[in-house]
Write a protein that holds these residues in place. Structure first.
Motif, PDB file in Angstrom:
ATOM      1  N   GLN A   1     -19.151 -40.880  42.666  1.00  9.07           N
ATOM      2  CA  GLN A   1     -19.196 -39.511  42.172  1.00  9.07           C
ATOM      3  C   GLN A   1     -18.676 -38.517  43.201  1.00  9.07           C
ATOM      4  OE1 GLN A   1     -23.109 -38.384  40.850  1.00  9.07           O
ATOM      5  NE2 GLN A   1     -22.676 -36.197  40.967  1.00  9.07           N
ATOM      6  N   SER A   2     -17.835 -37.603  42.747  1.00 11.18           N
ATOM      7  CA  SER A   2     -17.303 -36.566  43.619  1.00 11.18           C
ATOM      8  C   SER A   2     -18.413 -35.630  44.084  1.00 11.18           C
ATOM      9  CB  SER A   2     -16.230 -35.765  42.875  1.00 11.18           C
ATOM     10  OG  SER A   2     -15.876 -34.594  43.584  1.00 11.18           O
ATOM     11  N   THR A   3     -18.222 -35.036  45.246  1.00  9.97           N
ATOM     12  CA  THR A   3     -19.157 -34.018  45.741  1.00  9.97           C
ATOM     13  C   THR A   3     -18.499 -32.636  45.784  1.00  9.97           C
ATOM     14  OG1 THR A   3     -18.528 -34.484  48.034  1.00  9.97           O
ATOM     15  CG2 THR A   3     -20.411 -35.707  47.134  1.00  9.97           C
ATOM     16  N   TYR A   4     -17.355 -32.503  45.157  1.00 13.19           N
ATOM     17  CA  TYR A   4     -16.624 -31.244  45.224  1.00 13.19           C
ATOM     18  C   TYR A   4     -17.422 -30.113  44.576  1.00 13.19           C
ATOM     19  CZ  TYR A   4     -13.013 -27.723  44.640  1.00 13.19           C
ATOM     20  OH  TYR A   4     -12.317 -26.541  44.680  1.00 13.19           O
ATOM     21  N   PRO A   5     -17.579 -28.971  45.249  1.00 13.33           N
ATOM     22  CA  PRO A   5     -18.325 -27.835  44.679  1.00 13.33           C
ATOM     23  C   PRO A   5     -17.448 -26.956  43.794  1.00 13.33           C
ATOM     24  CG  PRO A   5     -17.719 -27.317  46.935  1.00 13.33           C
ATOM     25  CD  PRO A   5     -17.194 -28.716  46.662  1.00 13.33           C
ATOM     26  N   TRP A   6     -17.366 -27.286  42.523  1.00 13.76           N
ATOM     27  CA  TRP A   6     -16.527 -26.523  41.605  1.00 13.76           C
ATOM     28  C   TRP A   6     -16.945 -25.056  41.584  1.00 13.76           C
ATOM     29  CZ3 TRP A   6     -12.596 -28.110  38.130  1.00 13.76           C
ATOM     30  CH2 TRP A   6     -12.285 -29.472  38.170  1.00 13.76           C
ATOM     31  N   LYS A   7     -15.982 -24.172  41.662  1.00 14.94           N
ATOM     32  CA  LYS A   7     -16.242 -22.735  41.565  1.00 14.94           C
ATOM     33  C   LYS A   7     -16.283 -22.317  40.096  1.00 14.94           C
ATOM     34  CE  LYS A   7     -13.844 -21.845  45.938  1.00 14.94           C
ATOM     35  NZ  LYS A   7     -13.391 -23.252  46.127  1.00 14.94           N
ATOM     36  N   ASN A   8     -16.817 -21.118  39.863  1.00 10.72           N
ATOM     37  CA  ASN A   8     -16.818 -20.583  38.511  1.00 10.72           C
ATOM     38  C   ASN A   8     -15.381 -20.316  38.060  1.00 10.72           C
ATOM     39  OD1 ASN A   8     -19.657 -20.453  38.150  1.00 10.72           O
ATOM     40  ND2 ASN A   8     -19.720 -18.614  39.423  1.00 10.72           N
ATOM     41  N   ALA A   9     -15.077 -20.728  36.836  1.00  9.63           N
ATOM     42  CA  ALA A   9     -13.747 -20.520  36.246  1.00  9.63           C
ATOM     43  C   ALA A   9     -12.645 -21.084  37.142  1.00  9.63           C
ATOM     44  CB  ALA A   9     -13.510 -19.038  35.958  1.00  9.63           C
ATOM     45  N   GLU A  10     -12.878 -22.275  37.653  1.00 15.80           N
ATOM     46  CA  GLU A  10     -11.868 -22.941  38.494  1.00 15.80           C
ATOM     47  C   GLU A  10     -11.068 -23.936  37.666  1.00 15.80           C
ATOM     48  OE1 GLU A  10     -11.328 -25.221  42.764  1.00 15.80           O
ATOM     49  OE2 GLU A  10     -13.350 -24.947  41.962  1.00 15.80           O
ATOM     50  N   VAL A  11      -9.776 -24.013  37.964  1.00  8.95           N
ATOM     51  CA  VAL A  11      -8.865 -24.931  37.281  1.00  8.95           C
ATOM     52  C   VAL A  11      -8.260 -25.870  38.315  1.00  8.95           C
ATOM     53  CG1 VAL A  11      -6.786 -25.148  35.862  1.00  8.95           C
ATOM     54  CG2 VAL A  11      -8.317 -23.190  35.544  1.00  8.95           C
ATOM     55  N   ARG A  12      -8.331 -27.175  38.053  1.00  6.98           N
ATOM     56  CA  ARG A  12      -7.719 -28.185  38.920  1.00  6.98           C
ATOM     57  C   ARG A  12      -7.017 -29.206  38.028  1.00  6.98           C
ATOM     58  NH1 ARG A  12     -12.186 -30.945  42.042  1.00  6.98           N
ATOM     59  NH2 ARG A  12     -10.689 -31.338  43.714  1.00  6.98           N
ATOM     60  N   ILE A  13      -5.887 -29.713  38.486  1.00 10.91           N
ATOM     61  CA  ILE A  13      -5.097 -30.650  37.692  1.00 10.91           C
ATOM     62  C   ILE A  13      -5.260 -32.066  38.229  1.00 10.91           C
ATOM     63  CG2 ILE A  13      -2.757 -31.340  37.030  1.00 10.91           C
ATOM     64  CD1 ILE A  13      -2.015 -28.404  36.942  1.00 10.91           C
ATOM     65  N   PHE A  14      -5.507 -32.995  37.314  1.00 11.62           N
ATOM     66  CA  PHE A  14      -5.670 -34.410  37.646  1.00 11.62           C
ATOM     67  C   PHE A  14      -4.703 -35.245  36.807  1.00 11.62           C
ATOM     68  CE2 PHE A  14      -9.495 -32.547  39.156  1.00 11.62           C
ATOM     69  CZ  PHE A  14     -10.038 -33.387  40.117  1.00 11.62           C
ATOM     70  N   GLU A  15      -4.451 -36.451  37.281  1.00  7.55           N
ATOM     71  CA  GLU A  15      -3.692 -37.439  36.520  1.00  7.55           C
ATOM     72  C   GLU A  15      -4.415 -38.777  36.596  1.00  7.55           C
ATOM     73  OE1 GLU A  15       0.339 -37.594  37.861  1.00  7.55           O
ATOM     74  OE2 GLU A  15       0.841 -35.608  37.078  1.00  7.55           O
ATOM     75  N   PHE A  16      -4.045 -39.683  35.717  1.00 10.41           N
ATOM     76  CA  PHE A  16      -4.655 -41.004  35.736  1.00 10.41           C
ATOM     77  C   PHE A  16      -4.092 -41.839  36.877  1.00 10.41           C
ATOM     78  CE2 PHE A  16      -5.473 -39.730  31.352  1.00 10.41           C
ATOM     79  CZ  PHE A  16      -6.816 -40.050  31.266  1.00 10.41           C
ATOM     80  N   ASP A  17      -4.974 -42.571  37.543  1.00 13.00           N
ATOM     81  CA  ASP A  17      -4.560 -43.472  38.614  1.00 13.00           C
ATOM     82  C   ASP A  17      -3.880 -44.684  37.977  1.00 13.00           C
ATOM     83  OD1 ASP A  17      -4.434 -45.441  40.624  1.00 13.00           O
ATOM     84  OD2 ASP A  17      -6.177 -44.600  41.652  1.00 13.00           O
ATOM     85  N   PRO A  18      -2.600 -44.941  38.293  1.00 19.09           N
ATOM     86  CA  PRO A  18      -1.887 -46.057  37.658  1.00 19.09           C
ATOM     87  C   PRO A  18      -2.578 -47.402  37.836  1.00 19.09           C
ATOM     88  CG  PRO A  18      -0.367 -44.650  38.865  1.00 19.09           C
ATOM     89  CD  PRO A  18      -1.750 -44.184  39.224  1.00 19.09           C
TER      90      PRO A  18
END
Length: 233
Positions: free
Chosen positions: A178-195
């Motif tokens: 599990q990630s420990t990243y502290p998401w901010k309010n109204a934050e946008v991050r882009i992810f892709e699938f790991d091949p």
């Protein structure tokens, strides 16, 4: 199936429980500041508004509000609020009142939320039992389910508006969990699938870039519990 999709993950804007540290607020909605934060996303991510091919949202009040305000240009272009995919599986983790959604019939009586297609909200969606339980095993399985659901969508650019705790599980690392990243309010991050994992049951994703954050850091209910216990996530 579109395993090469861009996943445009968004945390909801500031909600009432983020401010007052009050777990007891049922299905906590956005604050006035949260509504401003959400609306700011329209200006902060104009290209993503044009590129989004589907907008998916947790059906809690704060995520639906963030979706309606923050992704307004994309939602309008795609056919209006009825085009938004309400995804109960993307709801927040804990079984506290602030993280427990409202029944479909309650939302449909409220003009603010009746504009959405709430048909996916089954009677058990807010019961926090079984598949929706707050146990680690159930939450990890739910996060896997969401990743597989996103992988199997046909769209290339997918917006998902959800919550900090479940987003950390959805964005789990195959080695560290599990990630420990502290998401901010109204934050946008882009992810892709790991091949390496896209065809597996886990179908892990990895981050491509940080995009925008319209608000500051607002503790989730899990982070609040940890902080009150004297530790940190």
């Amino acid at each position: 199936m579109a395993p090469n999709s861009r996943l445009i993950l968004t945390r909801h804007a500031q909600a009432e429980h983020n401010v007052d540290l009050d777990y007891s607020i049922p299905d906590a909605p956005l604050t006035p500041l949260g509504k401003k934060q959400a609306a700011a996303l329209s200006r902060l991510v104009p290209e993503l508004q044009k590129e989004a091919e589907v907008v998916i949202s947790s059906p809690l009040r704060r995520t639906l509000q963030t979706t309606y305000l923050g992704w307004a240009p994309a939602v309008a272009r795609l056919g209006g609020p009825k085009s938004v995919v309400a995804l109960p599986q993307a709801q927040e983790c804990n079984d506290l009142p602030c993280d427990t959604g409202s029944a479909r019939e309650v939302l449909e009586k409220d003009p603010e939320f009746a504009v959405f297609d709430l048909a996916p909200l089954t009677p058990d969606w807010n019961g926090k039992q079984g598949f929706y339980a707050a146990s680690d095993a159930a939450l990890d399985e739910r996060a896997r389910w969401v990743r597989r659901f996103l992988r199997d969508r046909p769209e290339r650019n997918i917006v998902l508006v959800s919550h900090g705790d479940i987003l950390r599980r959805i964005t789990a690392d195959p080695k560290t969990g599990q990630s420990t990243y502290p998401w901010k309010n109204a934050e946008v991050r882009i992810f892709e699938f790991d091949p390496k994992y896209v065809d597996s049951e886990e179908c892990y994703i990895y981050q491509k870039e940080d995009v925008a954050a319209a608000g500051g850091f607002g503790l989730t209910s899990t982070e609040l519990e940890i902080e009150e216990a004297g530790g940190r996530l």
